[in-house]
Design an enzyme around this catalytic site. Structure first.
Site, PDB file in Angstrom:
ATOM      1  N   LYS A  40     -16.646  24.388   6.966  1.00 13.61           N
ATOM      2  CA  LYS A  40     -15.321  23.756   6.825  1.00 13.61           C
ATOM      3  C   LYS A  40     -15.163  23.217   5.396  1.00 13.61           C
ATOM      4  O   LYS A  40     -16.152  23.093   4.662  1.00 13.61           O
ATOM      5  CB  LYS A  40     -15.190  22.621   7.839  1.00 13.61           C
ATOM      6  CG  LYS A  40     -16.194  21.488   7.639  1.00 13.61           C
ATOM      7  CD  LYS A  40     -16.169  20.496   8.794  1.00 13.61           C
ATOM      8  CE  LYS A  40     -17.195  19.395   8.567  1.00 13.61           C
ATOM      9  NZ  LYS A  40     -17.338  18.532   9.756  1.00 13.61           N
ATOM     10  N   TYR A 260     -10.981   2.728 -21.368  1.00 13.32           N
ATOM     11  CA  TYR A 260      -9.868   1.936 -20.835  1.00 13.32           C
ATOM     12  C   TYR A 260     -10.376   0.593 -20.316  1.00 13.32           C
ATOM     13  O   TYR A 260     -11.414   0.514 -19.663  1.00 13.32           O
ATOM     14  CB  TYR A 260      -9.224   2.661 -19.656  1.00 13.32           C
ATOM     15  CG  TYR A 260      -8.350   3.827 -20.034  1.00 13.32           C
ATOM     16  CD1 TYR A 260      -7.249   3.652 -20.860  1.00 13.32           C
ATOM     17  CD2 TYR A 260      -8.617   5.094 -19.524  1.00 13.32           C
ATOM     18  CE1 TYR A 260      -6.433   4.736 -21.186  1.00 13.32           C
ATOM     19  CE2 TYR A 260      -7.817   6.169 -19.833  1.00 13.32           C
ATOM     20  CZ  TYR A 260      -6.718   5.984 -20.662  1.00 13.32           C
ATOM     21  OH  TYR A 260      -5.913   7.050 -20.979  1.00 13.32           O
TER      22      TYR A 260
HETATM   23  C1  LIG Z   1     -18.705  18.428   9.989  1.00 13.21           C
HETATM   24  C2  LIG Z   1     -19.280  18.646  11.315  1.00 13.21           C
HETATM   25  C3  LIG Z   1     -20.575  19.167  11.450  1.00 13.21           C
HETATM   26  C4  LIG Z   1     -21.521  19.323  10.281  1.00 13.21           C
HETATM   27  O1  LIG Z   1     -22.006  18.042   9.925  1.00 13.21           O
HETATM   28  P1  LIG Z   1     -23.117  17.824   8.809  1.00 13.21           P
HETATM   29  O2  LIG Z   1     -23.427  16.381   8.915  1.00 13.21           O
HETATM   30  O3  LIG Z   1     -22.500  18.187   7.511  1.00 13.21           O
HETATM   31  O4  LIG Z   1     -24.271  18.698   9.129  1.00 13.21           O
HETATM   32  C5  LIG Z   1     -21.014  19.510  12.708  1.00 13.21           C
HETATM   33  N1  LIG Z   1     -20.210  19.315  13.794  1.00 13.21           N
HETATM   34  C6  LIG Z   1     -18.982  18.784  13.714  1.00 13.21           C
HETATM   35  C7  LIG Z   1     -18.173  18.567  14.942  1.00 13.21           C
HETATM   36  C8  LIG Z   1     -18.484  18.410  12.467  1.00 13.21           C
HETATM   37  O5  LIG Z   1     -17.264  17.857  12.379  1.00 13.21           O
END
Ligand SMILES: *Cc1c(COP(=O)(O)O)cnc(C)c1O
Length: 385
Positions: A40, A260
């Site tokens: 994702k 800044y």
């Molecule tokens: C993002 C997510 C993962 C992966 O999590 P990590 O901590 O990056 O390994 C797995 N399952 C779900 C439902 C998620 O939202």
């Protein structure tokens, strides 16, 4: 390619060989359970297509994305793989799931009702995952709703349930009591779903032990080199390397301020180098006066505020012959892990990764020994001309 030879101000190198090595390591740890890949948010900012293409060649057959558009972009590159969409199927988009064989994660009884209605009239509705909330209070059916599904099986008539999943809230804190409670709640659900693949653990959950592995693990950040258990030695290979080009080197006298707001004042004569990266590149402004980089193997503290396109380091400890316009500052690399940047910024490695900017010159390599792709160099040169 180095920062000295690119038209961009900074070079982001992504080692797909390290991603594959990390996936293999996790797959070995969780066997006989299967290891999926969470890609994702464009594989946490590293590029879902190159990452999934590399993992597919290594044997990964299940991918998780957040939403339908991510799944549609990925599908052509992993033609035979399972793709799960964590947000589920928005009403009216079910046909896209069927056409591209995408599996929605159904997160509520209304989600299930809508999908069941679709599945009954569709020619070939793809299988689904059902998400049970065992302690996140975010997405998923409550345990009571899950029990209701058991009592009213008609709700699932026509629905092929391939996977039943839940998500751990505190897996990055191995001692947290919620880990055992969620594991127990999930285990008690198991016998009601004899044919389904059970999935509980993401990156950190894998390291809680085999009781959390179920049939399918869903690592994300550990694939990309993030430390799965904060505070412990990181067993994952580093994937990301970020180098910025020095634009200018200047000497300032004692008492002069930097940046800044004049938030840094030199306590003595100092050498300041300015590099071409800023918060517009996802180099978080909270790193102001707190971040650090490396020039060769010398640590250089970030001084002054992070600007939109520029950052400044106190390079007084670095020999002058290493300091010139075009020379590199390591922002992420062998001396500076993602988690070290995150600690400086007061955040987590996930946010550092997913913020990595669009202006960086991106280079994909396959293992640390891989000479950088000639085509990338030529492309960079062509873009510069
Ligand atoms: C993002 C997510 C993962 C992966 O999590 P990590 O901590 O990056 O390994 C797995 N399952 C779900 C439902 C998620 O939202």
């Amino acid at each position: 390619m180095t920062a000295e030879t690119t038209p961009a101000n900074a070079v982001l190198m992504i080692d797909l060989g390290a991603v594959v090595a990390n996936w293999r390591k996790l797959a070995g740890l969780v066997a006989p359970a299967t290891c999926a890949a969470v890609v994702k948010a464009d594989a946490y900012g590293l590029g879902a297509v190159p990452v999934a293409t590399a993992l597919q060649a290594a044997g990964c057959r299940s991918y998780f994305v957040a939403c339908l558009n991510e799944a549609l972009a990925l599908r052509p590159h992993v033609a035979d793989a399972e793709i799960y969409v964590l947000a589920g199927a928005a009403r009216g988009f079910e046909d896209d799931f069927a056409r591209h064989r995408l599996c929605p994660v159904l997160n509520s009884l209304p989600d299930i009702a809508a999908w069941a209605a679709f599945a009954r009239r569709a020619v070939a509705a793809p299988p689904v995952a059902i998400h049970i909330d065992t302690g996140m209070s975010r997405l998923g059916l409550s345990p009571a709703e899950e029990a209701r599904l058991g009592e009213e099986p008609d709700r699932l008539a026509g629905v092929a349930v391939a996977c039943v999943m839940s998500h751990l809230a505190c897996a990055d804190q191995p001692e947290h009591p919620l880990n055992a409670r969620q594991q127990a709640a999930f285990a008690s659900i198991r016998q009601r779903w004899p044919g389904a693949t059970m999935s509980l653990a993401a990156s950190s959950g894998i390291f809680l032990g085999s009781a959390w592995h179920g049939d399918l693990c869903r690592p994300g950040v550990a694939l990309y080199g993030g430390a799965p258990v904060p505070g412990r030695a990181n067993p994952m290979a580093q994937v990301v390397d970020l180098r910025a080009r020095i634009l200018q080197v200047r000497e300032i006298d004692e008492g002069w301020s930097v940046g800044y707001g004049a938030t840094h004042r030199a306590g003595r004569r100092a050498t300041i180098v300015t590099a071409g990266v800023g918060y517009a590149d996802g180099f978080l402004r909270s790193l102001s006066n707190r971040g650090h980089g490396y020039i060769s193997d010398i640590r250089v503290p970030l001084v002054g505020r992070v600007s939109m396109d520029l950052i400044t380091f106190d390079a007084s400890a670095v020999p002058g012959d290493l300091l010139y316009p075009g020379a590199e500052v390591e922002l992420i690399g062998p001396h500076v892990s993602i988690d070290a940047v995150a600690a400086d910024a007061g955040t987590i490695g996930y946010e550092i990764l997913t913020s990595l900017g669009a202006r960086y010159q991106r280079i994909y390599r396959n293992g640390p020994e891989d000479a950088v792709d000639r085509a990338d160099v030529d492309e960079g040169r062509a873009a510069a001309e």
